[in-house]
Design an enzyme around this catalytic site. Structure first.
Site, PDB file in Angstrom:
ATOM      1  CG  ASP A  67      39.086  41.636  45.313  1.00 19.19           C
ATOM      2  OD1 ASP A  67      38.372  40.732  45.802  1.00 19.19           O
ATOM      3  OD2 ASP A  67      39.115  41.884  44.108  1.00 19.19           O
ATOM      4  CG  ASN A 135      37.829  47.363  33.882  1.00 22.03           C
ATOM      5  OD1 ASN A 135      38.026  46.210  34.249  1.00 22.03           O
ATOM      6  ND2 ASN A 135      37.775  48.378  34.728  1.00 22.03           N
ATOM      7  CG  HIS A 137      38.832  44.538  37.112  1.00 24.00           C
ATOM      8  ND1 HIS A 137      37.874  45.389  37.620  1.00 24.00           N
ATOM      9  CD2 HIS A 137      38.303  43.295  37.259  1.00 24.00           C
ATOM     10  CE1 HIS A 137      36.836  44.703  38.045  1.00 24.00           C
ATOM     11  NE2 HIS A 137      37.063  43.428  37.839  1.00 24.00           N
ATOM     12  CD  GLU A 142      38.850  48.825  38.393  1.00 22.43           C
ATOM     13  OE1 GLU A 142      38.876  48.089  37.389  1.00 22.43           O
ATOM     14  OE2 GLU A 142      37.823  49.036  39.042  1.00 22.43           O
TER      15      GLU A 142
HETATM   16  P1  PGA Z   1      32.188  38.535  37.882  1.00 27.86           P
HETATM   17  O1  PGA Z   1      33.342  39.547  38.236  1.00 27.86           O
HETATM   18  O2  PGA Z   1      32.734  37.170  38.123  1.00 27.86           O
HETATM   19  O3  PGA Z   1      31.065  38.869  38.826  1.00 27.86           O
HETATM   20  O4  PGA Z   1      31.828  38.768  36.445  1.00 27.86           O
HETATM   21  C1  PGA Z   1      34.630  39.305  37.781  1.00 27.86           C
HETATM   22  C2  PGA Z   1      35.525  40.469  38.062  1.00 27.86           C
HETATM   23  O5  PGA Z   1      35.054  41.627  38.078  1.00 27.86           O
HETATM   24  O6  PGA Z   1      36.728  40.248  38.257  1.00 27.86           O
END
Ligand code: PGA
Length: 239
Positions: A67, A135, A137, A142
């Site tokens: 992304d 959440n 995702h 999302e």
């Molecule tokens: P993080 O993010 O590795 O910084 O916890 C993971 C994500 O949001 O997919």
């Protein structure tokens, strides 16, 4: 799902890094899917260590990142492209001509088509690294009413903005991003998902033990036949 609960982030990084480095040694011109955020950094550190010790070369590897934010200029310090060069690409022998990113500033439909075709032309992603959001995702998909297929432009949820805004000091955090869709992630031949810390415990439980629903996008991984889930005890505390 092959669920492994390990002691700490270093052990998790070594476990994921070993899978990747062993695979690259077997198939040097493979296709790796990379993620940003804190979760994969120990994996990238392990890969850098192995490269420095002469145990692996990434020179023939092609990469696709999951992304990219919309609205940031090329080269911005908070872009995910910058993140990947700082945390991995500039420290190993990956060929910059073989790395691929979504362009958060391109036309959504054209960019989605371009990325899908580029992945297909390389024969698909062999190993995809994933984190998980609080959440549920994966990439920036999302919680929503349906599973997406190819890359698309998403409006980020408040939970994601809260989690990621700590990285934006003098720039306002973008509220949208281009992300690989759930279908494109699911077509990866192997997936390694990393989750650490208690803030991920609810999402991990829903991913592994909940129903498969786009309200917890990661739950779709229950239907993938080669997914390794690497957790620390805090992230695994509710399963
Ligand atoms: P993080 O993010 O590795 O910084 O916890 C993971 C994500 O949001 O997919």
């Amino acid at each position: 799902m092959d669920i492994r609960i390990l002691e700490n982030v270093e052990e998790i990084g070594a476990a994921a890094g070993r899978i990747i480095c062993d695979f690259v040694n077997e198939k040097p011109a493979c296709v790796l899917g990379f993620a940003t955020g804190a979760s994969p950094v120990p994996t990238y550190n392990y890969m850098i260590e192995q490269f420095n010790e002469g145990k692996v070369s990434f020179k023939d590897v092609t990469t696709f990142n999951l992304d990219e934010y919309c609205g940031l200029p090329e080269g911005h310090k908070n872009s995910y492209k910058t993140f990947m060069f700082e945390n991995l690409f500039s420290k190993v022998d990956i060929d910059p001509a073989k790395v691929n990113f979504l362009d958060g500033n391109a036309d959504e439909a054209e960019e989605s088509r371009r990325y899908a075709e580029a992945i297909k032309a390389k024969g698909g992603v062999d190993i995809q690294i994933l984190g998980i959001g609080r959440n549920g995702h994966i990439a920036f998909n999302e919680p929503s009413d349906e599973f997406t297929d190819e890359a698309w432009k998403v409006t980020l949820s408040q939970s994601t903005i809260d989690a990621n805004s700590i990285y934006f000091d003098d720039t306002e955090m973008p509220t949208s991003a281009m992300t690989m869709g759930i279908g494109s992630i699911m077509r990866s031949k192997k997936i390694i998902l990393i989750a650490t810390g208690s803030s991920k415990a609810e999402a991990v439980k829903a991913m592994i033990q909940g129903e498969v629903t786009p309200q917890c996008p990661a739950s779709i991984l229950q239907k993938h036949d080669d997914t390794v889930i690497l957790l620390d005890k805090a992230a695994a505390s509710l399963i």
